[in-house]
Enzyme design. Structure first.
Site, PDB file in Angstrom:
ATOM      1  N   ARG A   1     -25.890 -38.173  31.851  1.00 41.78           N
ATOM      2  CA  ARG A   1     -25.133 -38.231  30.764  1.00 41.78           C
ATOM      3  C   ARG A   1     -25.404 -37.503  29.650  1.00 41.78           C
ATOM      4  NH1 ARG A   1     -28.635 -37.568  27.324  1.00 41.78           N
ATOM      5  NH2 ARG A   1     -29.537 -39.222  26.854  1.00 41.78           N
TER       6      ARG A   1
ATOM      7  N   GLU B   1     -26.988 -39.534  17.428  1.00 41.47           N
ATOM      8  CA  GLU B   1     -27.801 -39.758  18.237  1.00 41.47           C
ATOM      9  C   GLU B   1     -28.581 -40.596  18.043  1.00 41.47           C
ATOM     10  OE1 GLU B   1     -28.539 -38.686  21.621  1.00 41.47           O
ATOM     11  OE2 GLU B   1     -27.439 -36.594  20.982  1.00 41.47           O
ATOM     12  N   HIS B   2     -29.628 -41.473  18.851  1.00 35.88           N
ATOM     13  CA  HIS B   2     -31.055 -42.155  17.672  1.00 35.88           C
ATOM     14  C   HIS B   2     -30.121 -43.111  16.765  1.00 35.88           C
ATOM     15  CE1 HIS B   2     -34.666 -41.046  19.241  1.00 35.88           C
ATOM     16  NE2 HIS B   2     -34.102 -39.683  19.275  1.00 35.88           N
TER      17      HIS B   2
ATOM     18  N   GLY C   1     -36.556 -34.020  32.840  1.00 34.47           N
ATOM     19  CA  GLY C   1     -36.885 -33.720  31.009  1.00 34.47           C
ATOM     20  C   GLY C   1     -35.725 -33.033  30.586  1.00 34.47           C
TER      21      GLY C   1
ATOM     22  N   ASP D   1     -27.787 -44.599  27.710  1.00 40.41           N
ATOM     23  CA  ASP D   1     -27.318 -43.291  28.816  1.00 40.41           C
ATOM     24  C   ASP D   1     -27.292 -44.503  30.053  1.00 40.41           C
ATOM     25  OD1 ASP D   1     -29.346 -42.050  26.939  1.00 40.41           O
ATOM     26  OD2 ASP D   1     -30.738 -42.300  28.195  1.00 40.41           O
TER      27      ASP D   1
ATOM     28  N   SER E   1     -32.207 -38.569  33.466  1.00 41.47           N
ATOM     29  CA  SER E   1     -32.678 -38.170  34.729  1.00 41.47           C
ATOM     30  C   SER E   1     -32.927 -39.969  35.248  1.00 41.47           C
ATOM     31  CB  SER E   1     -33.091 -37.053  35.535  1.00 41.47           C
ATOM     32  OG  SER E   1     -34.292 -37.324  34.485  1.00 41.47           O
TER      33      SER E   1
ATOM     34  N   ASP F   1     -28.188 -45.662  18.552  1.00 47.51           N
ATOM     35  CA  ASP F   1     -27.883 -47.145  19.725  1.00 47.51           C
ATOM     36  C   ASP F   1     -28.464 -47.776  19.955  1.00 47.51           C
ATOM     37  OD1 ASP F   1     -29.928 -45.718  21.020  1.00 47.51           O
ATOM     38  OD2 ASP F   1     -28.920 -45.539  23.573  1.00 47.51           O
TER      39      ASP F   1
HETATM   40  C1  GLA Z   1     -32.716 -41.784  24.610  1.00 48.82           C
HETATM   41  C2  GLA Z   1     -32.688 -43.278  24.870  1.00 48.82           C
HETATM   42  C3  GLA Z   1     -31.344 -43.512  24.132  1.00 48.82           C
HETATM   43  C4  GLA Z   1     -31.114 -43.023  22.682  1.00 48.82           C
HETATM   44  C5  GLA Z   1     -30.684 -41.408  23.211  1.00 48.82           C
HETATM   45  C6  GLA Z   1     -31.354 -40.904  21.546  1.00 48.82           C
HETATM   46  O1  GLA Z   1     -31.911 -40.894  25.884  1.00 48.82           O
HETATM   47  O2  GLA Z   1     -32.789 -43.629  26.189  1.00 48.82           O
HETATM   48  O3  GLA Z   1     -31.115 -45.058  24.660  1.00 48.82           O
HETATM   49  O4  GLA Z   1     -31.385 -43.824  21.503  1.00 48.82           O
HETATM   50  O5  GLA Z   1     -32.526 -40.918  23.229  1.00 48.82           O
HETATM   51  O6  GLA Z   1     -29.527 -40.614  21.171  1.00 48.82           O
END
Ligand code: GLA
Length: 397
Positions: free
Chosen positions: A37, A43-44, A133, A183, A138, A46
């Site tokens: 995805r 971001e950060h 990475g 994700d 992945s 969830d």
């Molecule tokens: C990683 C985590 C997600 C989310 C993102 C940041 O991908 O697996 O759950 O917290 O970082 O948004």
């Protein structure tokens, strides 16, 4: 030509099937796939009851498998970057440090914990095109793909939400990353032409149409990465928990800047900034969803840049390589077809997401690639992606 062509799902499926035949001398009975995805914004948050807006990428982790009646082992063959793994169904399922098989083992443990019987062992091969990475999930692709395989093999349907939550737990327990739900939800719920707007408090996914041929999403992989299990991710998550506790509220949902300003001295500068990111990013994501609905692209772009600034300055999960790519996109600006850009995913390396006009996409990609090479000496990997189909069974019951 800086935009790399992505293999089609058919090609990845063919690679998994032919690897299976090479390795096990028989055709696969089951073939399943689940995608990585990219996150457009949110971001950060969830793991802070926020909203996030990812979509499923057209790159997949594909498993080809065949049941071996009476045998009690699962033999994974992955080839390439991965090593072979064997799991005995009659023994406790233990993670092994740093092994990709942990993602599948965690999912297997989740099925067994639900009392779902795995009657026989099986052989399987993995072929994945999700860059490792690169902040494009992945690992979630492997988890959701493997869970989809176990559903097919056992004739069980978990439902997308339960499957995603099972996979999230696998990541926590077997890969040591205390991730949120984004994700795995994106990989399970994704659909062609749709963003997956996730309410992380209710754990609900809403599909939002995004069928704009005039717009292109460029993903630029910096090719630098830091393992999320290194501790930076867990530390951020912990800091948000500390901040929430200080506000006295049960959930981040509804926490305002006034609430965190009231406890600023108790939090100290660093934790205060983490909290400010959570509050502002949640608001930005809702505003972005609205902007998208109303076709207000300029607003959406502005929110993406603001999101990046907040991740860089307040949450401190960006790095110089990501900043170079976002600054380059911003420098090109709207006149040259760029709508907005930001880092995407967990950070500490990985990728940026740049929304641009389709007619300018190639030139934007060339500019990003050149600037990145000059500033870092690294060749970025730049992909163009459309929202794609989530987990699917290609072959088998
Ligand atoms: C990683 C985590 C997600 C989310 C993102 C940041 O991908 O697996 O759950 O917290 O970082 O948004």
């Amino acid at each position: 030509m800086s935009i790399v062509a992505l293999p089609s799902l058919r090609e990845t499926i063919a690679a998994a099937e032919s690897a299976f035949i090479d390795h096990f001398n028989a055709p696969a009975e089951f073939v399943v796939a689940a995608p990585g995805r990219v996150n457009l914004i949110g971001e950060h948050i969830d793991y802070c009851d926020g909203y996030v807006m990812p979509f499923a990428l057209p790159v997949y982790a594909v498993f080809a498998a065949a049941v071996v009646p009476g045998r009690r082992t699962i033999v994974f063959s992955a080839g390439g970057d991965f090593t072979d793994v064997e799991v005995n169904l009659d023994e406790p399922i233990e993670p092994v440090d740093g092994c990709w098989g942990n993602y599948a083992k965690g999912v297997l443990a989740g099925f067994l914990a639900r009392g779902i019987e795995i009657p026989d062992g099986f052989d399987l091969c993995l072929a994945s095109d999700v860059p490792l990475g690169a902040g494009l999930s992945s690992s979630a692709a492997i988890e959701v793909s493997f869970a989809t395989l176990l559903e097919a093999i056992t004739g069980t349907t978990l439902g997308k939400k339960e499957k995603a939550l099972l996979c999230q737990k696998a990541e926590h327990d077997y890969a040591n990353v205390p991730c949120g739900i984004m994700d795995q939800f994106a990989s399970a719920f994704g659909e062609e032409g749709k963003l997956v707007l996730i309410d992380c408090m209710k754990e609900e996914a809403e599909l939002v149409p995004f069928e704009r041929d005039d717009l292109t999403v460029l993903i630029s992989n910096t090719k630098v990465s830091h393992q999320l299990s290194d501790g930076g991710y867990a530390k951020r998550r912990h800091q948000t928990e500390v901040a929430l506790k200080a506000t006295g509220k049960p959930s981040w949902r509804g926490v305002t800047m006034t609430d965190i300003d009231a406890v600023q001295s108790e939090l100290g500068d660093e934790v205060y900034r983490r909290a400010r990111h959570v509050v502002t990013e949640t608001a930005r994501t809702l505003d972005a969803a609205k902007a998208l609905e109303n076709g207000e692209m300029e607003t959406l772009g502005k929110l993406m840049y603001e999101s990046h600034d907040s991740l860089r300055d307040d949450f401190e999960v960006s790095c110089s390589e990501l900043d170079v790519l976002v600054a380059a996109a911003k420098e090109l600006g709207a006149d040259k077809g760029v709508i907005g850009a930001r880092m995407t995913g967990g950070g500490f390396g990985g990728s940026t997401v740049t929304l641009c006009r389709t007619d300018a996409a190639e030139e934007v990609a060339n500019f990003l690639a050149e600037r990145y090479k000059v500033e870092t000496g690294i060749d970025a990997q730049i992909m163009a992606a459309r929202p794609s189909q989530g987990a699917l069974v290609y072959k088998g019951a």
